[in-house]
Design an enzyme around this catalytic site. Sequence first.
Site, PDB file in Angstrom:
ATOM      1  N   SER A 124       5.675   1.823  -6.227  1.00  0.00           N
ATOM      2  CA  SER A 124       4.985   0.987  -5.250  1.00  0.00           C
ATOM      3  C   SER A 124       5.970  -0.022  -4.686  1.00  0.00           C
ATOM      4  CB  SER A 124       3.790   0.267  -5.889  1.00  0.00           C
ATOM      5  OG  SER A 124       4.235  -0.731  -6.786  1.00  0.00           O
ATOM      6  N   CYS A 125       5.599  -0.582  -3.546  1.00  0.00           N
ATOM      7  CA  CYS A 125       6.396  -1.644  -2.932  1.00  0.00           C
ATOM      8  C   CYS A 125       5.425  -2.520  -2.143  1.00  0.00           C
ATOM      9  CB  CYS A 125       7.513  -1.058  -2.056  1.00  0.00           C
ATOM     10  SG  CYS A 125       6.942  -0.039  -0.683  1.00  0.00           S
ATOM     11  N   MET A 126       5.843  -3.072  -1.029  1.00  0.00           N
ATOM     12  CA  MET A 126       4.945  -3.915  -0.243  1.00  0.00           C
ATOM     13  C   MET A 126       4.028  -3.074   0.645  1.00  0.00           C
ATOM     14  SD  MET A 126       3.841  -6.944   0.308  1.00  0.00           S
ATOM     15  CE  MET A 126       4.977  -8.237  -0.104  1.00  0.00           C
TER      16      MET A 126
END
Length: 166
Positions: A124-126
Amino acid sequence: MWGCRGLSCAARVLLGVPRAAGGWSSSGPRPLQPGLRTVNVIFRNLDTAADCSLSYKELKGLLKSQTTLIDVREKWEIGQFGKIPGSINIPLGEVVEALQMNPKDFKERYNQDMPAKSDHLVFSCMAGVRSKKALDIAMSLGFSRVQHYAGGLEEWAKYEPPETKQ
């Protein structure tokens, strides 16, 4: 095997769909007549490609199982915006090195057991861009059960608050 290998070019060739605007180049491949087997392979692979991206609801369900969630944002982003509960932070720039570390070094650095190549990893990231890059890296290193949360922390925060340090 879960993975995300784009087959759009191959699918175009096999189904006889020309490239945009220019059609088939004189030196490029000619379309094959697709048979049932060819079409089945294309659609099976397209289904697999769709499997690499998770929704909030799918991720929420997976977090109850033996899934390792890796947040590939920078450390300052975790401090400023928080993180999805249960995730470990391995910034994108460290993913190649981290996924090739010996287990002892990985445990020391990330305070978590080193995932095996057969473990289920979710990145995941932003907003899904860096997590997709991390997914591609993991697949190139031989990890076979990898997915990414395309909505990232931005989507997660619409459903529940991120975990923050207090």
